[in-house]
Design an enzyme around this catalytic site. Structure first.
Site, PDB file in Angstrom:
ATOM      1  N   CYS A  36     -30.931 -10.384  90.523  1.00 37.85           N
ATOM      2  CA  CYS A  36     -30.854 -10.465  89.073  1.00 37.85           C
ATOM      3  C   CYS A  36     -31.665 -11.626  88.523  1.00 37.85           C
ATOM      4  O   CYS A  36     -32.242 -11.545  87.433  1.00 37.85           O
ATOM      5  CB  CYS A  36     -29.403 -10.600  88.641  1.00 37.85           C
ATOM      6  SG  CYS A  36     -28.525 -11.953  89.485  1.00 37.85           S
ATOM      7  N   GLN A  55     -31.930  -3.100  89.441  1.00 41.06           N
ATOM      8  CA  GLN A  55     -32.260  -3.852  90.652  1.00 41.06           C
ATOM      9  C   GLN A  55     -31.863  -3.103  91.911  1.00 41.06           C
ATOM     10  O   GLN A  55     -32.234  -3.517  93.020  1.00 41.06           O
ATOM     11  CB  GLN A  55     -31.576  -5.219  90.618  1.00 41.06           C
ATOM     12  CG  GLN A  55     -30.063  -5.154  90.659  1.00 41.06           C
ATOM     13  CD  GLN A  55     -29.410  -6.487  90.341  1.00 41.06           C
ATOM     14  OE1 GLN A  55     -29.591  -7.054  89.274  1.00 41.06           O
ATOM     15  NE2 GLN A  55     -28.648  -6.999  91.297  1.00 41.06           N
ATOM     16  N   ASN A  66     -28.963  -6.284  80.858  1.00 39.54           N
ATOM     17  CA  ASN A  66     -28.598  -6.265  82.265  1.00 39.54           C
ATOM     18  C   ASN A  66     -29.698  -5.610  83.099  1.00 39.54           C
ATOM     19  O   ASN A  66     -30.625  -4.991  82.562  1.00 39.54           O
ATOM     20  CB  ASN A  66     -27.268  -5.534  82.462  1.00 39.54           C
ATOM     21  CG  ASN A  66     -26.505  -6.040  83.665  1.00 39.54           C
ATOM     22  OD1 ASN A  66     -27.051  -6.744  84.513  1.00 39.54           O
ATOM     23  ND2 ASN A  66     -25.230  -5.707  83.749  1.00 39.54           N
ATOM     24  N   HIS A 114     -24.191 -13.995  88.220  1.00 43.53           N
ATOM     25  CA  HIS A 114     -25.177 -13.032  87.746  1.00 43.53           C
ATOM     26  C   HIS A 114     -26.088 -13.696  86.714  1.00 43.53           C
ATOM     27  O   HIS A 114     -25.628 -14.489  85.893  1.00 43.53           O
ATOM     28  CB  HIS A 114     -24.439 -11.852  87.106  1.00 43.53           C
ATOM     29  CG  HIS A 114     -25.261 -10.626  86.885  1.00 43.53           C
ATOM     30  ND1 HIS A 114     -26.130 -10.101  87.825  1.00 43.53           N
ATOM     31  CD2 HIS A 114     -25.354  -9.798  85.806  1.00 43.53           C
ATOM     32  CE1 HIS A 114     -26.694  -9.010  87.355  1.00 43.53           C
ATOM     33  NE2 HIS A 114     -26.248  -8.807  86.126  1.00 43.53           N
TER      34      HIS A 114
END
Length: 326
Positions: free
Chosen positions: A133, A127, A293, A273
């Site tokens: 996120c 990102q 992630n 997150h």
């Protein structure tokens, strides 16, 4: 003017066997393309890097002795202070316990599931400097659902969500349902048609680009899983990739490189997150979740991480996990 003496004082550690070298600093700069304005700034960042590197090495010495279940390593965050690594507050859906529960009395989930081996996950992305996120999580779970349903793996556009969803705030905190709602009403374009830019418009305005030739992927609905119920979450993940929220504020999470993350200081009641939950399993008797992630492949286990399962570690079940329906 940078206050070097204050920094050194704040981050002084007890004498240990840890040895720091300039070679590690040089390798860090080359690996992550770090460039600084002048020698003063570079010295400032190098001091911070050395502090973080010492933390990492001390942690790993303890991990070798069996005091930790996970290892740390140098990541792109290594030249940042703890305050600089703080993430913006993440919005979450204000839901209660009274939502659909995925758990089925007749369903027996397998002992382990890893969707990475099933061909429904796209590459790990980064990102960058844009804290979105939630939008990367939207795209990932919809990609996986579409691949399961059609056998076609496509990269969906995060930038489309950021620029074109009426509820999006661009490069700022958001909620997963924002992307779901947009994918229901308009559909998501492919990343190759609307590539990610990792920033807002130069003037801070959202600008939705029009391209009628772009294909769109739509969803019909989305389902929330009851809060605080890791059995229900396991049953859902056994069948599909699920979107979830976790706390990722601790600096050792930023430096996570492998193993089963289990820091008791990781918050259960607040999250920072959003991540796709792409599997679960057990290693040497310790159960874990697998997350994908959006910090690039240099973080964790090639962009993925494992978090202790069964203790609501990092609040993974505190806020309603969810998944889309095509």
């Amino acid at each position: 003017m940078y206050q070097f003496l204050i920094i050194v004082t704040l981050f002084t550690f007890a004498t240990s066997s840890v040895i720091l070298t300039d070679k590690e600093w040089t390798l860090f700069k080359e690996t992550y393309g770090k460039a600084y304005l002048n020698s003063e700034e570079e010295n400032y960042r190098k001091n911070i890097f050395n502090v973080n590197l010492k933390k990492i090495k001390l942690h790993n010495e303890k991990a070798i002795r069996g005091e930790h279940s996970y290892q740390l390593g140098i990541t792109k965050f290594a030249d940042l202070t703890v305050n600089e690594m703080k993430m913006p507050e993440l919005e979450v859906e204000p839901l209660s316990l009274d939502v659909e529960i995925h758990h089925k009395s007749y369903f027996k989930a397998p002992e382990s599931v890893d969707w990475r081996s099933k061909g429904i996950l796209t590459r790990v992305k980064s990102q960058g400097s844009c804290p979105v996120c939630w939008a990367f999580t939207d795209a990932a779970v919809i990609e996986a659902a579409y691949a399961q349903a059609t056998g076609k793996l496509v990269d969906l556009s995060v930038q489309d969500i950021l620029d074109c969803s009426p509820e999006s705030k661009g490069c700022s905190a958001g909620i997963i349902s924002t992307g779901y709602d947009y994918a229901m009403s308009k559909g998501l374009r492919l990343d190759e048609c609307y590539p990610y830019e990792s920033h807002d418009d130069p003037f801070g305005q959202k600008t939705c680009k029009v391209n009628s030739e772009c294909d769109r992927i739509k969803i019909s609905d989305y389902i929330f899983i009851r809060r605080y119920n890791e059995n229900a979450l396991r049953d859902a993940v056994a069948e599909r990739v699920v979107a979830g929220y976790i706390d990722a504020t601790l600096d050792d999470f930023k430096f996570y490189k492998g193993g089963i993350y289990n820091n008791p200081d990781c918050r259960k009641d607040e999250v920072s997150h959003a991540v796709p939950i792409v599997g679960y399993g057990t290693e040497n008797g310790t159960p874990y979740w697998i997350i994908k992630n959006s910090w690039g492949e240099d973080w964790g286990e090639k962009g993925y991480g494992r978090i202790l399962r069964g203790n609501n570690t990092c609040g993974i079940a505190t806020y309603n996990p969810s998944y889309p329906l095509l």
